[in-house]
Write a protein that holds these residues in place. Structure first.
Motif, PDB file in Angstrom:
ATOM      1  N   VAL A  20     -65.743  37.262   4.076  1.00 18.20           N
ATOM      2  CA  VAL A  20     -65.502  38.495   3.178  1.00 18.20           C
ATOM      3  C   VAL A  20     -65.434  39.433   4.163  1.00 18.20           C
ATOM      4  O   VAL A  20     -66.300  40.111   5.142  1.00 18.20           O
ATOM      5  N   GLY A  21     -64.167  40.280   4.093  1.00 18.09           N
ATOM      6  CA  GLY A  21     -63.883  41.264   4.891  1.00 18.09           C
ATOM      7  C   GLY A  21     -62.374  41.008   5.431  1.00 18.09           C
ATOM      8  O   GLY A  21     -61.915  39.955   5.540  1.00 18.09           O
ATOM      9  N   GLY A  22     -61.648  42.115   5.586  1.00 16.38           N
ATOM     10  CA  GLY A  22     -60.542  42.025   6.249  1.00 16.38           C
ATOM     11  C   GLY A  22     -60.099  42.811   7.306  1.00 16.38           C
ATOM     12  O   GLY A  22     -58.794  43.010   7.527  1.00 16.38           O
ATOM     13  N   GLY A  23     -61.088  43.345   7.862  1.00 17.92           N
ATOM     14  CA  GLY A  23     -60.679  44.208   9.034  1.00 17.92           C
ATOM     15  C   GLY A  23     -60.904  43.458  10.362  1.00 17.92           C
ATOM     16  O   GLY A  23     -61.040  42.495  10.600  1.00 17.92           O
ATOM     17  N   ASN A  24     -61.305  44.582  11.138  1.00 19.48           N
ATOM     18  CA  ASN A  24     -61.783  44.056  12.690  1.00 19.48           C
ATOM     19  C   ASN A  24     -62.447  43.118  12.779  1.00 19.48           C
ATOM     20  O   ASN A  24     -62.633  42.155  13.672  1.00 19.48           O
ATOM     21  N   LEU A  25     -63.931  43.059  12.119  1.00 20.64           N
ATOM     22  CA  LEU A  25     -65.048  42.141  12.288  1.00 20.64           C
ATOM     23  C   LEU A  25     -64.328  40.827  11.617  1.00 20.64           C
ATOM     24  O   LEU A  25     -64.662  39.846  12.255  1.00 20.64           O
ATOM     25  N   ALA A  26     -63.521  40.742  10.727  1.00 20.12           N
ATOM     26  CA  ALA A  26     -63.037  39.626  10.366  1.00 20.12           C
ATOM     27  C   ALA A  26     -62.044  38.873  11.166  1.00 20.12           C
ATOM     28  O   ALA A  26     -61.967  37.840  11.486  1.00 20.12           O
ATOM     29  N   ALA A  27     -61.442  40.040  11.833  1.00 18.04           N
ATOM     30  CA  ALA A  27     -60.430  39.427  12.763  1.00 18.04           C
ATOM     31  C   ALA A  27     -61.060  38.628  13.919  1.00 18.04           C
ATOM     32  O   ALA A  27     -60.468  37.553  14.443  1.00 18.04           O
ATOM     33  N   PHE A  79     -69.456  34.115   6.388  1.00 19.04           N
ATOM     34  CA  PHE A  79     -69.574  35.517   7.189  1.00 19.04           C
ATOM     35  C   PHE A  79     -69.320  36.763   6.378  1.00 19.04           C
ATOM     36  O   PHE A  79     -68.156  36.880   5.805  1.00 19.04           O
ATOM     37  N   ALA A  80     -70.322  37.705   6.264  1.00 16.56           N
ATOM     38  CA  ALA A  80     -70.115  38.937   5.686  1.00 16.56           C
ATOM     39  C   ALA A  80     -69.875  39.695   6.850  1.00 16.56           C
ATOM     40  O   ALA A  80     -70.475  40.216   7.653  1.00 16.56           O
ATOM     41  N   ALA A  81     -68.220  40.237   6.674  1.00 15.59           N
ATOM     42  CA  ALA A  81     -67.721  40.872   7.966  1.00 15.59           C
ATOM     43  C   ALA A  81     -66.955  42.106   7.427  1.00 15.59           C
ATOM     44  O   ALA A  81     -65.906  42.285   7.874  1.00 15.59           O
ATOM     45  N   ALA A  98     -77.169  30.246  -3.722  1.00 15.68           N
ATOM     46  CA  ALA A  98     -76.210  29.359  -3.825  1.00 15.68           C
ATOM     47  C   ALA A  98     -76.414  28.038  -2.798  1.00 15.68           C
ATOM     48  O   ALA A  98     -75.639  27.020  -2.543  1.00 15.68           O
ATOM     49  N   GLY A  99     -77.321  28.438  -1.658  1.00 18.45           N
ATOM     50  CA  GLY A  99     -77.595  27.599  -0.683  1.00 18.45           C
ATOM     51  C   GLY A  99     -76.483  27.506   0.464  1.00 18.45           C
ATOM     52  O   GLY A  99     -76.319  26.382   1.065  1.00 18.45           O
ATOM     53  N   VAL A 100     -75.757  28.585   0.559  1.00 15.44           N
ATOM     54  CA  VAL A 100     -74.763  28.658   1.584  1.00 15.44           C
ATOM     55  C   VAL A 100     -75.380  29.149   2.969  1.00 15.44           C
ATOM     56  O   VAL A 100     -75.984  30.238   2.503  1.00 15.44           O
ATOM     57  N   LEU A 101     -75.000  28.875   3.952  1.00 19.54           N
ATOM     58  CA  LEU A 101     -75.706  29.732   5.259  1.00 19.54           C
ATOM     59  C   LEU A 101     -74.804  30.762   5.396  1.00 19.54           C
ATOM     60  O   LEU A 101     -73.643  30.717   5.286  1.00 19.54           O
ATOM     61  N   ALA A 102     -75.405  31.886   5.740  1.00 15.33           N
ATOM     62  CA  ALA A 102     -74.714  33.100   5.650  1.00 15.33           C
ATOM     63  C   ALA A 102     -75.004  34.117   7.072  1.00 15.33           C
ATOM     64  O   ALA A 102     -76.070  33.808   7.513  1.00 15.33           O
ATOM     65  N   ASN A 103     -74.124  34.731   7.280  1.00 11.81           N
ATOM     66  CA  ASN A 103     -74.327  35.636   8.399  1.00 11.81           C
ATOM     67  C   ASN A 103     -73.714  36.792   8.375  1.00 11.81           C
ATOM     68  O   ASN A 103     -72.274  37.024   7.894  1.00 11.81           O
ATOM     69  N   ALA A 104     -74.378  38.066   8.082  1.00 14.22           N
ATOM     70  CA  ALA A 104     -73.939  39.186   7.908  1.00 14.22           C
ATOM     71  C   ALA A 104     -73.567  39.728   9.576  1.00 14.22           C
ATOM     72  O   ALA A 104     -74.740  40.284  10.122  1.00 14.22           O
ATOM     73  N   VAL A 105     -72.596  40.159   9.743  1.00 12.54           N
ATOM     74  CA  VAL A 105     -72.171  40.287  11.310  1.00 12.54           C
ATOM     75  C   VAL A 105     -73.078  41.487  11.776  1.00 12.54           C
ATOM     76  O   VAL A 105     -72.948  42.721  10.892  1.00 12.54           O
TER      77      VAL A 105
END
Length: 158
Positions: A20-27, A79-81, A98-105
């Motif tokens: 989730v994200g479309g900027g530098n972190l997502a890249a 990835f929450a990016a 939802a039982g999904v592993l998550a990482n907020a950068v």
């Protein structure tokens, strides 16, 4: 005191990884997933051109719209990016429900896992972690190992 993390290597081949994200972190996250074989889904209202190209071994689908909890359906991890901490927290909260592993950068309290610093030499992979508490030291150790370890082919491992 929080117990230390359990180290693990995951096979992401043909598994859906949501970014989730479309900027530098997502890249940056896209770049780290290129050799994983993951099927990456990227969701963001605005997506940088470099996030829309993919030279990875899996697939990339992009959706130019805001995140919705349904985006987590079928995802192995997310990835929450974004640069919006509130949105990143919302993504992680939805993922956990939802039982999904998550990482907020760059936000350790909102991470179920951390991505380590990595050194690869063929089939040999070294991962360095500080349990998300000191990324600078893991980067420094990776740089030292990267210089010290010789290049080799997989014949040595085989």
């Amino acid at each position: 005191m929080t117990p230390p993390l359990y180290p693990i290597y995951l096979s992401l081949a043909h598994k859906t990884v949501l970014i989730v994200g479309g900027g530098n972190l997502a890249a940056q996250k896209l770049r780290t997933l290129e050799t994983s074989g993951a099927d990456v889904v990227l969701v963001a209202p605005r997506i940088l051109p470099r996030c829309q190209t993919w030279s990875g071994t899996g697939t990339l689908r992009t959706h130019s719209r805001p995140f919705a909890a349904q985006d987590l359906d079928g995802a192995a991890m997310v990835f929450a990016a974004t640069d919006d901490a509130g949105l990143n927290h919302q993504v992680v909260d939805s993922a956990r429900r939802a039982g999904v592993l998550a990482n907020a950068v760059d936000d350790p309290q909102y991470c179920d896992f951390y991505t380590p610093a990595v050194v690869r030499r063929g089939a040999v992979t070294l991962a360095i972690s500080s349990d998300g508490r000191f990324p600078g030291i893991t980067r420094a150790v990776r740089e030292v190992l990267d210089e010290l370890l010789p290049e080799h082919d997989d014949a040595l491992v085989d």
